[in-house]
Every structure is written in C-alpha cells, then in structure tokens.
Motif scaffolding. Structure first.
Motif, PDB file in Angstrom:
ATOM      1  N   GLY A  52       1.893   6.896   9.869  1.00 48.22           N
ATOM      2  CA  GLY A  52       2.800   7.932   9.532  1.00 48.22           C
ATOM      3  C   GLY A  52       3.023   8.170   7.977  1.00 48.22           C
ATOM      4  N   GLY A  53       4.119   8.591   7.598  1.00 45.35           N
ATOM      5  CA  GLY A  53       4.242   8.721   6.077  1.00 45.35           C
ATOM      6  C   GLY A  53       4.708  10.304   5.989  1.00 45.35           C
ATOM      7  N   ALA A  54       4.676  10.279   4.478  1.00 49.91           N
ATOM      8  CA  ALA A  54       5.017  11.861   3.920  1.00 49.91           C
ATOM      9  C   ALA A  54       3.972  11.925   2.762  1.00 49.91           C
ATOM     10  CB  ALA A  54       6.356  11.809   3.350  1.00 49.91           C
ATOM     11  N   PRO A  55       3.661  12.957   2.519  1.00 46.86           N
ATOM     12  CA  PRO A  55       4.595  14.177   2.407  1.00 46.86           C
ATOM     13  C   PRO A  55       4.458  14.817   3.748  1.00 46.86           C
ATOM     14  CG  PRO A  55       2.561  14.744   0.914  1.00 46.86           C
ATOM     15  CD  PRO A  55       2.461  13.390   1.303  1.00 46.86           C
ATOM     16  N   GLY A  56       5.483  15.717   3.979  1.00 49.71           N
ATOM     17  CA  GLY A  56       5.502  16.124   5.441  1.00 49.71           C
ATOM     18  C   GLY A  56       5.962  15.076   6.435  1.00 49.71           C
ATOM     19  N   ALA A  57       5.467  15.130   7.551  1.00 46.32           N
ATOM     20  CA  ALA A  57       5.518  13.754   8.526  1.00 46.32           C
ATOM     21  C   ALA A  57       4.138  13.730   9.016  1.00 46.32           C
ATOM     22  CB  ALA A  57       6.568  14.269   9.517  1.00 46.32           C
ATOM     23  N   LYS A  58       3.496  12.607   8.787  1.00 47.74           N
ATOM     24  CA  LYS A  58       2.045  12.403   9.182  1.00 47.74           C
ATOM     25  C   LYS A  58       1.980  11.570  10.307  1.00 47.74           C
ATOM     26  CE  LYS A  58       0.418  12.176   4.323  1.00 47.74           C
ATOM     27  NZ  LYS A  58      -0.327  13.628   4.692  1.00 47.74           N
ATOM     28  N   ASN A  59       0.756  11.972  11.074  1.00 51.18           N
ATOM     29  CA  ASN A  59       0.563  11.026  12.227  1.00 51.18           C
ATOM     30  C   ASN A  59      -0.452  10.210  11.922  1.00 51.18           C
ATOM     31  OD1 ASN A  59      -1.193  12.961  12.416  1.00 51.18           O
ATOM     32  ND2 ASN A  59      -0.666  13.888  14.591  1.00 51.18           N
ATOM     33  N   GLN A  60      -1.323  10.205  10.707  1.00 53.04           N
ATOM     34  CA  GLN A  60      -2.454   9.528  10.805  1.00 53.04           C
ATOM     35  C   GLN A  60      -2.111   7.854  10.732  1.00 53.04           C
ATOM     36  OE1 GLN A  60      -1.488  12.197   8.640  1.00 53.04           O
ATOM     37  NE2 GLN A  60      -3.339  13.039   8.066  1.00 53.04           N
TER      38      GLN A  60
ATOM     39  N   PHE B  76       0.958  -1.117   0.139  1.00 51.90           N
ATOM     40  CA  PHE B  76       0.138  -0.168   0.080  1.00 51.90           C
ATOM     41  C   PHE B  76       0.928   1.479  -0.187  1.00 51.90           C
ATOM     42  CE2 PHE B  76       0.613  -1.832   4.345  1.00 51.90           C
ATOM     43  CZ  PHE B  76       1.066  -0.852   4.851  1.00 51.90           C
ATOM     44  N   GLY B  77       0.274   2.393  -0.527  1.00 54.22           N
ATOM     45  CA  GLY B  77       0.899   3.517  -0.685  1.00 54.22           C
ATOM     46  C   GLY B  77       2.282   3.480  -1.480  1.00 54.22           C
ATOM     47  N   GLY B  78       3.079   4.416  -1.304  1.00 56.67           N
ATOM     48  CA  GLY B  78       4.027   4.595  -1.990  1.00 56.67           C
ATOM     49  C   GLY B  78       4.255   5.685  -3.326  1.00 56.67           C
ATOM     50  N   TYR B  79       5.295   5.814  -4.035  1.00 56.01           N
ATOM     51  CA  TYR B  79       5.490   6.878  -5.045  1.00 56.01           C
ATOM     52  C   TYR B  79       5.378   5.986  -6.402  1.00 56.01           C
ATOM     53  CZ  TYR B  79       7.752  10.450  -8.088  1.00 56.01           C
ATOM     54  OH  TYR B  79       7.835  11.457  -8.965  1.00 56.01           O
ATOM     55  N   HIS B  80       4.545   6.446  -7.414  1.00 51.83           N
ATOM     56  CA  HIS B  80       4.220   6.022  -8.681  1.00 51.83           C
ATOM     57  C   HIS B  80       4.581   7.343  -9.373  1.00 51.83           C
ATOM     58  CE1 HIS B  80       2.988   4.240 -12.048  1.00 51.83           C
ATOM     59  NE2 HIS B  80       2.364   5.162 -12.486  1.00 51.83           N
ATOM     60  N   PRO B  81       5.613   7.282 -10.485  1.00 53.01           N
ATOM     61  CA  PRO B  81       6.028   8.610 -10.956  1.00 53.01           C
ATOM     62  C   PRO B  81       4.999   9.611 -11.285  1.00 53.01           C
ATOM     63  CG  PRO B  81       6.854   6.559 -12.267  1.00 53.01           C
ATOM     64  CD  PRO B  81       5.841   6.074 -11.211  1.00 53.01           C
ATOM     65  N   GLY B  82       5.414  10.978 -10.534  1.00 55.14           N
ATOM     66  CA  GLY B  82       4.541  11.927 -10.502  1.00 55.14           C
ATOM     67  C   GLY B  82       3.395  11.761  -9.743  1.00 55.14           C
TER      68      GLY B  82
ATOM     69  N   ALA C   7      -3.408   9.107   1.113  1.00 56.95           N
ATOM     70  CA  ALA C   7      -2.300   8.698   0.253  1.00 56.95           C
ATOM     71  C   ALA C   7      -0.990   9.098   0.754  1.00 56.95           C
ATOM     72  CB  ALA C   7      -2.294   9.462  -1.242  1.00 56.95           C
ATOM     73  N   ARG C   8      -0.125   8.180   0.906  1.00 58.79           N
ATOM     74  CA  ARG C   8       1.160   8.422   1.343  1.00 58.79           C
ATOM     75  C   ARG C   8       2.438   7.725   0.823  1.00 58.79           C
ATOM     76  NH1 ARG C   8      -0.809   6.805   7.457  1.00 58.79           N
ATOM     77  NH2 ARG C   8      -2.774   7.113   6.723  1.00 58.79           N
ATOM     78  N   LEU C   9       3.428   7.973   1.163  1.00 53.81           N
ATOM     79  CA  LEU C   9       4.970   7.128   0.867  1.00 53.81           C
ATOM     80  C   LEU C   9       5.452   7.256   2.131  1.00 53.81           C
ATOM     81  CD1 LEU C   9       7.302   9.211   0.607  1.00 53.81           C
ATOM     82  CD2 LEU C   9       6.129   9.851  -1.822  1.00 53.81           C
TER      83      LEU C   9
END
Length: 269
Positions: A67-75, A20-26, A49-51
């Motif tokens: 957690g995750g990004a962008p930023g620093a998430k706490n969700q 789940f989640g991650g970075y797909h180009p763009g 959505a998060r990476l």
C-alpha cells in the motif's frame, strides 16, 4: 538515517532493521536503508516509491511493503535481504494502514485510508485474502505481532484521535483495554502480550514523545522518547525497540529502547 524523512515504514529488530520509503523534502522516496545495530547503510530501493505504506517482518532479511501513497496504492513488494520484488497486490488499495507479520511469507494488513477502513487481509506468501474486519474502522494506526496474533491500537477516525486497542487471534478482532493517550501514527513494537506504543500525534501534542507498554491486559505509561515525533519507522520488541525518522520536519534521528541501570528508556543511537 542517511536520508532524513517522515512517513517512513520499517520492520525488524533493534540490531537488524529495515527502513524504506517516506517523504524527503520535495520527494516521495524509494530509498531503503538497513540498520546493523550501529549504522544505517543504503541498499537497493523499492520498485515503487511511496510514503505512508504498511510494512511487516521480524528481521532485516525478509519482509513486506504494501500500500501507501500518493493516491491509495495496492502494490506489494517482498524483501529478501538484497532486493525488493513486486508480487500480487492487496485486494483493497490503502495507505496509513497497520501491519504485522514474521517474514515475507506471512503478513497482515489492517485498517487504513482513504477515509477510515476496517478491512483486514492476510498474506500467505503468494496472495492476499480478505478476512474478518476490525471492529473500529480507522487510519493511521499502530500495529505489531504476527499474521495469527496481532495488536492494533490508536489511529484516526476523522476528526478524532483514537485510543482503541484490538487483538487479532488469527480469525477475529476483539476489543481490549485502551491506550492511556489517544493518538495517531504511533510507533509500534512487540507482540500481543508484550507491546510498545511510542510517539505519534495526540490532541495535546502535535509531536508526542509519550510511550506506553502493554502486558496483554493493560497499557502503562513509561519513559518518553527523547524526540517527540510521528510518522516514524519502528522495529523490535517491548524490551529492545528502535524508532527512526519521522516528525513534522523530516528527521533522521534514531533512538533505541532498552534497559539502562535497571530502567527501560530511550537513548539516542
């Protein structure tokens, strides 16, 4: 995978895993896929959505994303085998943390970024509670096990790669023997007495294929991955692990770790 990506999270077994989640180009994606031992199938997305998030769970029907990004998430979201549901947040927002846990009612989050964190939190199915810190603050570390018996290894303490390994006994972290290859963003599978570290980025290789197994005392180098990568998803045990996605160019490759002809090795799935 149906959606090639890096910085993906995962949990489960070699025959029942979730990515789940991650970075797909763009795109920072919320896409979730389930693995049945043969194929990946798209299922319901994350709510956020998060990476570079944390993940934990022993099978594809019950786990956590935090957690995750962008930023620093706490969700935090829990997976019940069909849907993701938002639940109470982490106390410390973070990305690139380690995670361990058996299901969606028992998890552990440790380390992470920004910077290098040592904060550890335990999940009881309702709330996160701060507990004793890692001895070595770090981000981009590997983690496996449960919320009462976990292993944390490798990672990054800017600007260096780490080989440091720590064991969690439900109360405290204790330093144990180091990895042979210092690295960050490794894949992780197993328990505190039988674990696997695979891939990542090392000083010598931006996308390493080096694999090591842990017997509760020492790390030993074993057969490499077929595709060197970092930022990949992982699931499984020391005897039957799964690696998927990752790498500098977001990939979709899946590899299985298991015994072939009496030798443990990675094969393309």
């Amino acid at each position: 995978l149906n959606t090639a990506r890096k910085y993906i999270a995962g949990f489960g077994t070699q025959t029942a895993a979730l990515g789940f989640g991650g970075y797909h180009p763009g795109t920072i994606t919320a896409a979730t896929e389930i693995w049945n031992g043969t194929n990946w199938t798209e299922v319901n997305n994350l709510n956020t959505a998060r990476l570079n998030s944390g993940g934990s769970g022993a099978n594809s029907t019950a786990g956590l994303a935090f957690g995750g990004a962008p930023g620093a998430k706490n969700q935090t979201e829990i997976w019940n085998g069909t849907n993701w549901t938002e639940v109470n947040n982490l106390n410390t927002a973070r990305l690139n943390s380690g995670g361990s846990g058996a299901n969606n009612t028992a998890g552990l989050a440790f380390g992470g970024a920004p910077g290098a964190k040592n904060e550890t939190e335990i999940w009881n199915g309702t709330n996160w509670t701060e507990v004793n810190n890692l001895n070595t603050a770090r981000a981009n570390l590997g983690g496996c096990g449960t919320n009462t018996a976990a292993l944390a290894f490798g990672g990054e303490l800017p600007p260096g790669y780490l080989a440091i390994t720590e064991k969690w006994n439900g109360t405290n972290w204790t330093e144990v023997n180091d990895l042979n290859t210092a690295r960050y963003k490794p894949g992780a599978a197993g328990i505190t007495t039988a674990a696997l570290a695979f891939g990542g980025q090392s000083a010598a290789e931006p996308e390493t294929a080096v694999t090591e197994k842990y017997n509760g005392t020492n790390w030993t180098e074993v057969n490499d991955m077929n595709v060197g990568r970092y930022g990949h998803g992982q699931a499984g045990t020391i005897a039957a692990a799964l690696a998927f996605g990752g790498s500098e160019s977001p990939g979709a490759q899946t590899e299985e770790w298991g015994e072939i002809g009496g030798t443990l090795t990675f094969t393309d799935a």
